[in-house]
Design a protein around this motif. Structure first.
Motif, PDB file in Angstrom:
ATOM      1  N   GLN A 128     -12.619  14.512  89.988  1.00  0.00           N
ATOM      2  CA  GLN A 128     -11.782  13.470  89.396  1.00  0.00           C
ATOM      3  C   GLN A 128     -11.337  13.878  87.992  1.00  0.00           C
ATOM      4  OE1 GLN A 128     -14.355  10.079  89.675  1.00  0.00           O
ATOM      5  NE2 GLN A 128     -13.729   9.598  91.756  1.00  0.00           N
ATOM      6  N   ARG A 129     -12.268  14.434  87.212  1.00  0.00           N
ATOM      7  CA  ARG A 129     -11.949  14.890  85.857  1.00  0.00           C
ATOM      8  C   ARG A 129     -10.900  16.006  85.907  1.00  0.00           C
ATOM      9  NH1 ARG A 129     -16.967  16.439  83.741  1.00  0.00           N
ATOM     10  NH2 ARG A 129     -17.414  14.256  83.443  1.00  0.00           N
ATOM     11  N   MET A 130     -11.056  16.940  86.857  1.00  0.00           N
ATOM     12  CA  MET A 130     -10.115  18.045  86.997  1.00  0.00           C
ATOM     13  C   MET A 130      -8.718  17.512  87.316  1.00  0.00           C
ATOM     14  SD  MET A 130      -9.868  21.287  86.891  1.00  0.00           S
ATOM     15  CE  MET A 130      -9.341  22.807  87.606  1.00  0.00           C
ATOM     16  N   THR A 131      -8.636  16.568  88.223  1.00  0.00           N
ATOM     17  CA  THR A 131      -7.349  15.974  88.585  1.00  0.00           C
ATOM     18  C   THR A 131      -6.716  15.291  87.385  1.00  0.00           C
ATOM     19  OG1 THR A 131      -8.090  15.640  90.855  1.00  0.00           O
ATOM     20  CG2 THR A 131      -6.214  14.333  90.130  1.00  0.00           C
ATOM     21  N   SER A 132      -7.521  14.515  86.679  1.00  0.00           N
ATOM     22  CA  SER A 132      -7.028  13.794  85.509  1.00  0.00           C
ATOM     23  C   SER A 132      -6.562  14.756  84.414  1.00  0.00           C
ATOM     24  CB  SER A 132      -8.132  12.883  84.973  1.00  0.00           C
ATOM     25  OG  SER A 132      -7.739  12.279  83.776  1.00  0.00           O
ATOM     26  N   CYS A 133      -7.359  15.777  84.143  1.00  0.00           N
ATOM     27  CA  CYS A 133      -7.003  16.760  83.111  1.00  0.00           C
ATOM     28  C   CYS A 133      -5.724  17.506  83.477  1.00  0.00           C
ATOM     29  CB  CYS A 133      -8.144  17.744  82.883  1.00  0.00           C
ATOM     30  SG  CYS A 133      -9.595  17.009  82.102  1.00  0.00           S
ATOM     31  N   ASN A 134      -5.580  17.872  84.754  1.00  0.00           N
ATOM     32  CA  ASN A 134      -4.370  18.556  85.208  1.00  0.00           C
ATOM     33  C   ASN A 134      -3.138  17.681  85.006  1.00  0.00           C
ATOM     34  OD1 ASN A 134      -4.813  21.219  86.098  1.00  0.00           O
ATOM     35  ND2 ASN A 134      -5.840  20.473  87.916  1.00  0.00           N
ATOM     36  N   GLN A 135      -3.268  16.395  85.342  1.00  0.00           N
ATOM     37  CA  GLN A 135      -2.145  15.483  85.180  1.00  0.00           C
ATOM     38  C   GLN A 135      -1.773  15.330  83.707  1.00  0.00           C
ATOM     39  OE1 GLN A 135      -3.603  11.996  87.157  1.00  0.00           O
ATOM     40  NE2 GLN A 135      -2.920  12.671  89.172  1.00  0.00           N
ATOM     41  N   GLN A 136      -2.775  15.213  82.853  1.00  0.00           N
ATOM     42  CA  GLN A 136      -2.517  15.056  81.423  1.00  0.00           C
ATOM     43  C   GLN A 136      -1.881  16.308  80.842  1.00  0.00           C
ATOM     44  OE1 GLN A 136      -6.239  13.886  79.670  1.00  0.00           O
ATOM     45  NE2 GLN A 136      -6.382  12.063  80.947  1.00  0.00           N
ATOM     46  N   ALA A 137      -2.350  17.477  81.250  1.00  0.00           N
ATOM     47  CA  ALA A 137      -1.777  18.734  80.762  1.00  0.00           C
ATOM     48  C   ALA A 137      -0.332  18.876  81.217  1.00  0.00           C
ATOM     49  CB  ALA A 137      -2.615  19.919  81.237  1.00  0.00           C
TER      50      ALA A 137
END
Length: 103
Positions: A29-38
């Motif tokens: 979930q963190r990876m998905t969120s970080c990718n979206q934010q980046a």
């Protein structure tokens, strides 16, 4: 009759297995969120790597309006004063040491 009961059981098992597979771990979930934010920030190259590293560790990037600790503020002020005086090398080192020791 036996085949239909077996088919229903198999469909139930497969359905629950796929539902379990789709549940993301907190890291995913963190990876998905970080990718979206980046992607939202249009980060590329080293900036993206740096952002993803801090984001995945759960750290928040430094905010623009973040308040500084008293020590950080003192360091910032001393650096600014040294830059105004165009100090370099040992002179800057001595100035910074003296400046940071002041109360």
């Amino acid at each position: 009759m036996k085949y239909s009961l077996l088919a229903v059981l198999l469909v139930g098992l497969v359905g629950s297995a796929t539902a379990a597979e789709k549940t993301m771990t907190p890291q995913q979930q963190r990876m998905t969120s970080c990718n979206q934010q980046a992607a939202t920030q249009s980060l590329k190259g080293d900036q993206r790597k740096s952002y993803m590293s801090t984001c995945l560790k759960g750290e928040q990037p430094a905010a623009a309006g973040k308040t500084l600790t008293p020590q950080q503020q003192k360091m910032k002020d001393c650096n600014a004063d040294a830059a105004k005086q165009s100090l370099k090398g040992d002179a800057r080192k001595t100035f910074m040491s003296t400046c940071l020791k002041k109360k």
